[in-house]
Design a protein around this motif. Sequence first.
Motif, PDB file in Angstrom:
ATOM      1  N   ASN A   5     -38.967  11.029  19.478  1.00 29.74           N
ATOM      2  CA  ASN A   5     -38.428   9.678  19.659  1.00 29.74           C
ATOM      3  C   ASN A   5     -39.473   8.660  20.120  1.00 29.74           C
ATOM      4  N   GLN A   6     -40.730   9.124  20.126  1.00 29.75           N
ATOM      5  CA  GLN A   6     -41.811   8.244  20.575  1.00 29.75           C
ATOM      6  C   GLN A   6     -42.370   7.473  19.374  1.00 29.75           C
ATOM      7  N   ARG A   7     -42.810   6.241  19.580  1.00 25.77           N
ATOM      8  CA  ARG A   7     -43.371   5.460  18.485  1.00 25.77           C
ATOM      9  C   ARG A   7     -44.705   6.056  18.037  1.00 25.77           C
ATOM     10  N   GLY A   8     -44.925   6.077  16.727  1.00 25.39           N
ATOM     11  CA  GLY A   8     -46.139   6.669  16.151  1.00 25.39           C
ATOM     12  C   GLY A   8     -47.419   6.118  16.747  1.00 25.39           C
ATOM     13  N   GLY A   9     -47.424   4.812  16.980  1.00 29.45           N
ATOM     14  CA  GLY A   9     -48.627   4.156  17.493  1.00 29.45           C
ATOM     15  C   GLY A   9     -49.020   4.601  18.885  1.00 29.45           C
ATOM     16  N   THR A  10     -48.120   5.245  19.611  1.00 31.25           N
ATOM     17  CA  THR A  10     -48.443   5.674  20.977  1.00 31.25           C
ATOM     18  C   THR A  10     -49.020   7.101  20.996  1.00 31.25           C
ATOM     19  N   LEU A  11     -49.079   7.761  19.826  1.00 29.83           N
ATOM     20  CA  LEU A  11     -49.601   9.138  19.789  1.00 29.83           C
ATOM     21  C   LEU A  11     -51.127   9.136  19.851  1.00 29.83           C
ATOM     22  N   SER A  12     -51.699  10.269  20.264  1.00 26.03           N
ATOM     23  CA  SER A  12     -53.157  10.417  20.244  1.00 26.03           C
ATOM     24  C   SER A  12     -53.614  10.529  18.787  1.00 26.03           C
ATOM     25  N   GLY A  13     -54.924  10.426  18.569  1.00 26.55           N
ATOM     26  CA  GLY A  13     -55.469  10.521  17.210  1.00 26.55           C
ATOM     27  C   GLY A  13     -55.088  11.827  16.524  1.00 26.55           C
ATOM     28  N   GLY A  14     -55.195  12.920  17.276  1.00 25.38           N
ATOM     29  CA  GLY A  14     -54.868  14.232  16.708  1.00 25.38           C
ATOM     30  C   GLY A  14     -53.393  14.329  16.342  1.00 25.38           C
ATOM     31  N   GLU A  15     -52.545  13.798  17.228  1.00 21.05           N
ATOM     32  CA  GLU A  15     -51.097  13.829  16.964  1.00 21.05           C
ATOM     33  C   GLU A  15     -50.753  12.957  15.759  1.00 21.05           C
ATOM     34  N   GLN A  16     -51.474  11.844  15.618  1.00 17.19           N
ATOM     35  CA  GLN A  16     -51.225  10.974  14.448  1.00 17.19           C
ATOM     36  C   GLN A  16     -51.619  11.686  13.161  1.00 17.19           C
ATOM     37  N   GLN A  17     -52.715  12.454  13.224  1.00 18.08           N
ATOM     38  CA  GLN A  17     -53.113  13.220  12.025  1.00 18.08           C
ATOM     39  C   GLN A  17     -52.054  14.276  11.704  1.00 18.08           C
ATOM     40  N   MET A  18     -51.530  14.924  12.751  1.00 23.25           N
ATOM     41  CA  MET A  18     -50.461  15.910  12.548  1.00 23.25           C
ATOM     42  C   MET A  18     -49.245  15.246  11.916  1.00 23.25           C
ATOM     43  N   LEU A  19     -48.933  14.032  12.396  1.00 23.14           N
ATOM     44  CA  LEU A  19     -47.776  13.312  11.860  1.00 23.14           C
ATOM     45  C   LEU A  19     -48.016  12.900  10.408  1.00 23.14           C
ATOM     46  N   ALA A  20     -49.243  12.467  10.118  1.00 21.24           N
ATOM     47  CA  ALA A  20     -49.559  12.051   8.740  1.00 21.24           C
ATOM     48  C   ALA A  20     -49.413  13.238   7.777  1.00 21.24           C
ATOM     49  N   ILE A  21     -49.871  14.412   8.198  1.00 23.55           N
ATOM     50  CA  ILE A  21     -49.738  15.606   7.353  1.00 23.55           C
ATOM     51  C   ILE A  21     -48.258  15.980   7.225  1.00 23.55           C
ATOM     52  N   SER A  22     -47.544  15.916   8.342  1.00 27.09           N
ATOM     53  CA  SER A  22     -46.119  16.269   8.335  1.00 27.09           C
ATOM     54  C   SER A  22     -45.322  15.324   7.442  1.00 27.09           C
ATOM     55  N   ARG A  23     -45.632  14.045   7.534  1.00 31.33           N
ATOM     56  CA  ARG A  23     -44.923  13.063   6.700  1.00 31.33           C
ATOM     57  C   ARG A  23     -45.166  13.369   5.214  1.00 31.33           C
ATOM     58  N   ALA A  24     -46.408  13.748   4.895  1.00 33.57           N
ATOM     59  CA  ALA A  24     -46.709  14.113   3.502  1.00 33.57           C
ATOM     60  C   ALA A  24     -45.927  15.359   3.087  1.00 33.57           C
ATOM     61  N   LEU A  25     -45.798  16.327   3.997  1.00 35.60           N
ATOM     62  CA  LEU A  25     -45.047  17.555   3.674  1.00 35.60           C
ATOM     63  C   LEU A  25     -43.582  17.248   3.393  1.00 35.60           C
ATOM     64  N   MET A  26     -43.054  16.219   4.080  1.00 34.61           N
ATOM     65  CA  MET A  26     -41.648  15.842   3.882  1.00 34.61           C
ATOM     66  C   MET A  26     -41.393  15.339   2.462  1.00 34.61           C
ATOM     67  N   ALA A  27     -42.464  14.985   1.757  1.00 34.07           N
ATOM     68  CA  ALA A  27     -42.315  14.549   0.366  1.00 34.07           C
ATOM     69  C   ALA A  27     -42.316  15.740  -0.598  1.00 34.07           C
ATOM     70  N   LYS A  28     -42.381  16.954  -0.068  1.00 33.45           N
ATOM     71  CA  LYS A  28     -42.431  18.182  -0.875  1.00 33.45           C
ATOM     72  C   LYS A  28     -43.559  18.140  -1.909  1.00 33.45           C
ATOM     73  N   PRO A  29     -44.797  18.102  -1.444  1.00 31.40           N
ATOM     74  CA  PRO A  29     -45.914  17.976  -2.386  1.00 31.40           C
ATOM     75  C   PRO A  29     -46.108  19.228  -3.242  1.00 31.40           C
ATOM     76  N   ARG A  30     -46.457  19.014  -4.517  1.00 28.24           N
ATOM     77  CA  ARG A  30     -46.945  20.139  -5.329  1.00 28.24           C
ATOM     78  C   ARG A  30     -48.436  20.276  -5.036  1.00 28.24           C
ATOM     79  N   ILE A  31     -49.066  19.130  -4.845  1.00 29.38           N
ATOM     80  CA  ILE A  31     -50.468  19.143  -4.430  1.00 29.38           C
ATOM     81  C   ILE A  31     -50.665  18.090  -3.344  1.00 29.38           C
ATOM     82  N   LEU A  32     -51.311  18.546  -2.279  1.00 29.25           N
ATOM     83  CA  LEU A  32     -51.545  17.697  -1.117  1.00 29.25           C
ATOM     84  C   LEU A  32     -53.007  17.238  -1.159  1.00 29.25           C
ATOM     85  N   LEU A  33     -53.200  15.921  -1.138  1.00 26.87           N
ATOM     86  CA  LEU A  33     -54.561  15.376  -1.142  1.00 26.87           C
ATOM     87  C   LEU A  33     -54.893  14.929   0.276  1.00 26.87           C
ATOM     88  N   LEU A  34     -55.891  15.552   0.875  1.00 25.91           N
ATOM     89  CA  LEU A  34     -56.229  15.235   2.272  1.00 25.91           C
ATOM     90  C   LEU A  34     -57.587  14.553   2.339  1.00 25.91           C
TER      91      LEU A  34
END
Length: 235
Positions: A129-158
């Motif tokens: 329930n915390q705003r994305g902008g308040t996360l640490s850099g590492g947590e934001q990267q985790m969130l960015a990867i997680s958000r991409a996973l929510m799109a059900k990727p066939r191929i993930l471009l990192l």
Amino acid sequence: MLKIEKLETYYGNIQALKGIDIEVLDGEIVTLIGANGAGKTTTLMSISGVVPPRSGKITLNGVNITGKAPDEIVPMGIIQVPEGRRIFPDLTVAENLDMGAFLRNDDAEIKRDIEYVFELFPILSQRRNQRGGTLSGGEQQMLAISRALMAKPRILLLDEPSLGLAPIIVQQIFDIIKKINVEQKTTVFLVEQNANLALKIANKGYVMETGRITMADTCENLLKNDEVQKAYLGM
Ligand code: ATP
């Protein structure tokens, strides 16, 4: 799965990609390594349709996707995690994850996938329930990867998931990338300057220098290669 042939991409008169060939097979982790400005991000932007290539061909499972716009590419299952993370800072963690799933309507599976990313990154569950902008850099990267996973990727471009993060966090994130590849069978195309780590989790690697692919081999061989060791592994 993904095949790039003789790809050339320009920014105005500047030629960033000078006829590159890359192949990513289903289920693989393939990494593209190279120095600053080599053309790694441009390669990803050309695949995802953000910077359309001038010539050459990109196919996904045999379907020509060259020059298609991002809104056509994303529904095909090509999902990019951009450099610098770019999460929605004013939305909560949970809302960011919802945004990743915005093209889906399989509610029960979306719920399961949210549980799965919270298992991968328990810290995100605590901060849901915390705003994305308040996360640490590492947590934001985790969130960015997680958000991409929510799109059900066939191929993930990192794009450089290690950028600006402490080594211990980077190791954690790379372990999870490997886990996603093994558990979800998600194909991964990983652009990285941290060659040492990238070559350790990938199956195959490409080395890029000023818009050209100069080496392509298994990671096992690249890690043993003298030139790679000198130029990219600091040995
Ligand atoms: P980095 O690790 O810094 O992201 P990179 O390997 O991803 O580097 P690119 O960002 O793809 O490299 O850049 C490739 C070349 O294209 C560089 O010479 C860069 O200066 C140039 N370039 C990148 N983006 C633009 C742009 N928007 N306009 C003009 N030139 C650009």
